[in-house]
Enzyme design. Structure first.
Site, PDB file in Angstrom:
ATOM      1  N   LYS A  51       5.383  11.737  -0.044  1.00 18.26           N
ATOM      2  CA  LYS A  51       5.838  10.483  -0.655  1.00 18.26           C
ATOM      3  C   LYS A  51       6.494  10.783  -1.999  1.00 18.26           C
ATOM      4  O   LYS A  51       6.054  11.691  -2.714  1.00 18.26           O
ATOM      5  CB  LYS A  51       4.633   9.552  -0.821  1.00 18.26           C
ATOM      6  CG  LYS A  51       4.961   8.139  -1.273  1.00 18.26           C
ATOM      7  CD  LYS A  51       3.693   7.277  -1.257  1.00 18.26           C
ATOM      8  CE  LYS A  51       3.964   5.853  -1.731  1.00 18.26           C
ATOM      9  NZ  LYS A  51       2.755   5.007  -1.644  1.00 18.26           N
ATOM     10  N   SER A 126       3.175   0.595   0.687  1.00 17.51           N
ATOM     11  CA  SER A 126       4.369   1.168   0.125  1.00 17.51           C
ATOM     12  C   SER A 126       4.746   2.528   0.721  1.00 17.51           C
ATOM     13  O   SER A 126       5.870   2.990   0.539  1.00 17.51           O
ATOM     14  CB  SER A 126       4.199   1.335  -1.390  1.00 17.51           C
ATOM     15  OG  SER A 126       3.145   2.232  -1.668  1.00 17.51           O
ATOM     16  N   SER A 150      -1.640   1.002   0.850  1.00 17.38           N
ATOM     17  CA  SER A 150      -0.323   1.598   1.119  1.00 17.38           C
ATOM     18  C   SER A 150      -0.299   2.776   2.071  1.00 17.38           C
ATOM     19  O   SER A 150       0.781   3.207   2.474  1.00 17.38           O
ATOM     20  CB  SER A 150       0.327   2.022  -0.188  1.00 17.38           C
ATOM     21  OG  SER A 150       0.924   0.909  -0.781  1.00 17.38           O
TER      22      SER A 150
HETATM   23  N1  GLN Z   1       0.754  -3.869  -1.291  1.00 17.72           N
HETATM   24  C1  GLN Z   1      -0.105  -3.517  -2.361  1.00 17.72           C
HETATM   25  C2  GLN Z   1       0.597  -3.685  -3.684  1.00 17.72           C
HETATM   26  O1  GLN Z   1       1.725  -4.021  -3.670  1.00 17.72           O
HETATM   27  C3  GLN Z   1      -0.611  -2.112  -2.197  1.00 17.72           C
HETATM   28  C4  GLN Z   1       0.315  -1.079  -2.692  1.00 17.72           C
HETATM   29  C5  GLN Z   1      -0.272   0.303  -2.672  1.00 17.72           C
HETATM   30  O2  GLN Z   1      -1.321   0.558  -2.105  1.00 17.72           O
HETATM   31  N2  GLN Z   1       0.391   1.205  -3.368  1.00 17.72           N
HETATM   32  O3  GLN Z   1       0.066  -3.492  -4.716  1.00 17.72           O
END
Ligand code: GLN
Length: 445
Positions: A51, A126, A150
Site C-alpha cells: 500500500k 482504503s 481498511s
Molecule cells: N473507512 C474508514 C475511514 O475512512 C476506515 C479507513 C481505514 O481503515 N484506513 O476512516
C-alpha cells in the site's frame, strides 16, 4: 495466480519469471490497482504488493495525495525489513484512498480502482488497490493498513482474505500515520493460510515503535488447526442495520459454523451509532494532529511563496483533497478548547465502554462473528454524502477502537458479488481467529 504458500517453494529463477509475469499482467490490467511505475530493480524474492502509505527505501511514497508527489522514502518500514528477511520483496505500490481516509478508493489522486468482480462497483477502501490486485490475479499477496476497516472491508468487497492484527502486533514504524491509536498494518491474501504466513513474517517486537508489543513473532501458520472447536458469539441486534443480502449471508455463515461443530451463542453489543460517533471523533482528532507535518517545508510538494504563512496555506490547500480537508477541519474542531470535553473526552469514554463490552463477551467466548459491511459494495457514484460513507463502517471500527484482531473472508455470494464476514478475537489471539477462519474456508471449498 500462485499462492504465497506455493511461492515459498520456488527458486530464484522461477520467482523472477513470476515477477515478469506480474509486470505484464499489470500493464494489461484496467483495474488501476497499482500506482506509479513498477520501478523496483531487485527481483530476488517473492513479490508482495505494498500500500502506498508504507515506506520502501528509495521508492516514491505518496499516500495517494498530491501533497506527497515527488517524495522518496528515505528508509524501509519495519514491516518491509521483515518481508525482506523472509525472502519477500516489496513489488509495486497499491492504490488507496488519500491518506487512508475513505471506504471506496475514490479519493486517490490517481483516480479510482475498479472492483475486479464487478467493475461498476467500488473495490472498498482504503486499501482498495491491495484487495483488487489480489482478487484480480495481479498480486500474490499485498500489505494494507486498517484504521477502521481498511483491510477487512476491501477484502470483503473484492472476495479475498484480509487480516487486521491486534494493535501492537506489527510495528507501525514507517507506516504513515492516519490515526496512530488505531492504525495497524496487515496482510491481504488469496486465502487464510497465506494470511497466517504473512502475519508470522511481519509480526514481532520493534523498539522503533513505542506501541509495539514486546512479544516474539507469531507462529500461527505452523500451529494452524481448523479442526479445533470454538465458542463463537453472534450479535443478532447488530443485524438491524444490514441489508437483506447481508442478513442472509450472516445466517448462512452461522449454519456453516454450526455444522463444523462450533458452539454458537448469542450476545449483545452497544448500538453501532455510538461506535461511529466515537470513531469519527477520535480518528479525525488524531489525523488533524498527524497531518500537520505536511506543511510544504519537510515533505513532498511545495507551493512556493515569499510569505511563509501563504506557503503553508497554498501547499495544504492545493495538496490535500476534499475528504482529507474535511477530516482535518473536524479533528481540529473536536480538539479545540471548549469542545474538547464535549466531544473528544466523551468519545474516549465511549471507547472504554466498547472495550469493556468486548471483554465481557470474551469472558465465555473465543470468537465473535460479525458482518463487514451493511451492504454489498456500492456502485460508483451511488454514495451521496460523506456521512453515508461513514455509516458503511459500522461493523469494522469497534475492532480498531478496542485494538482487537479480526479476519475478513468471503463466505457467500449475493447477486454474483462476494460477501465477507469477520471473525473477531481476543487481543493477541490471532491463532484462534485464523483457526476459525480456516475451518470456515475449508467448509466452503
Ligand atoms: N473507512 C474508514 C475511514 O475512512 C476506515 C479507513 C481505514 O481503515 N484506513 O476512516
Amino acid at each position: 495466480m500462485i499462492t504465497l504458500q506455493e511461492a515459498l517453494k520456488k527458486d530464484k529463477n522461477e520467482l523472477q519469471e513470476i515477477c515478469a509475469d506480474i509486470r505484464k499482467k499489470v500493464a494489461a490490467s484496467d483495474l488501476n490497482a497499482y500506482v506509479g511505475e513498477l520501478t523496483q530493480k531487485e527481483e530476488q524474492g517473492i513479490p508482495i504488493l505494498v500500500k502506498d502509505n508504507i515506506n520502501i527505501k528509495d521508492e516514491p511514497l505518496t499516500c495517494a495525495s498530491r501533497i506527497l508527489k515527488g517524495y522518496i522514502a528515505p528508509y524501509d518500514a519495519t514491516a518491509i525489513i521483515n518481508l525482506r528477511k523472509h525472502g519477500c520483496i516489496p513489488f509495486g505500490r497499491a492504490n488507496m484512498d488519500e491518506f487512508a481516509m475513505g471506504s471506496t478508493t475514490e479519493s486517490s489522486c490517481y483516480g479510482k480502482t475498479l472492483n475486479p468482480v464487478a467493475k461498476n462497483r467500488v473495490p472498498g477502501g482504503s486499501s482498495g488497490g491491495s484487495a483488487a490486485a489480489v482478487a484480480g490475479g495481479i498480486a500474490i499477496a499485498a500489505l494494507g493498513s486498517d484504521t477502521g476497516g481498511s483491510i477487512r472491508q476491501p477484502a470483503s468487497f473484492c472476495g479475498c482474505v484480509g487480516l487486521k492484527p491486534t494493535y501492537g502486533r506489527i510495528s507501525r514504524y514507517g507506516l504513515v500515520a492516519y490515526a496512530s491509536s488505531l492504525d495497524q498494518i496487515g496482510p491481504i491474501t488469496q486465502n487464510v493460510s497465506d494470511a497466517a504466513i504473512l502475519l508470522d513474517m511481519l509480526s514481532g517486537y520493534d523498539t522503533k515503535d513505542s506501541t509495539s508489543a514486546n512479544l516474539p513473532p507469531t507462529e500461527c501458520f505452523k500451529n494452524i488447526n481448523p479442526n479445533r472447536k470454538q465458542t463463537i458469539a453472534v450479535l443478532p441486534d447488530f443485524l438491524k442495520d444490514a441489508s437483506q443480502e447481508i442478513q442472509q449471508a450472516y445466517t448462512e455463515t452461522i449454519s456453516i459454523l454450526e455444522k463444523q461443530g462450533h458452539r454458537i451463542i448469542e450476545k449483545t453489543m452497544l448500538d453501532t451509532a455510538y461506535h461511529i460517533s466515537a470513531y469519527y471523533i477520535i480518528c479525525t482528532a488524531e489525523a488533524s494532529a498527524n497531518l500537520s507535518r505536511f506543511d510544504g517545508i519537510r515533505y513532498g510538494n511545495r507551493i512556493d511563496s515569499d510569505d511563509l504563512k501563504e506557503l503553508y496555506i497554498q501547499t495544504r490547500t492545493q495538496g490535500f483533497g476534499e475528504e482529507v480537508k474535511r477530516r482535518i477541519l473536524l479533528g481540529s474542531f473536536v480538539l479545540s478548547s471548549g469542545y474538547y470535553d464535549a466531544y473528544y473526552l466523551k468519545a474516549q469514554q465511549v471507547r472504554s465502554l466498547i472495550k469493556q463490552q468486548f471483554n465481557s463477551i470474551f469472558s465465555d467466548t473465543d470468537l465473535i462473528l460479525s458482518p463487514i459491511s451493511p451492504t454489498l459494495p456500492p456502485m460508483f457514484g451511488a454514495t451521496s454524502s460523506p456521512l453515508e460513507m461513514y455509516l458503511g463502517d459500522i461493523y469494522t471500527i469497534s475492532v480498531n477502537l478496542a485494538g482487537l484482531p479480526a479476519i475478513s473472508l468471503p463466505t457467500s455470494q449475493k447477486e454474483g458479488i462476494p460477501v465477507g464476514m469477520q471473525l473477531i478475537g481476543k487481543a493477541f489471539d490471532e491463532q484462534s481467529v485464523l483457526d476459525g477462519a480456516l475451518s470456515l474456508e475449508n467448509a466452503l471449498k
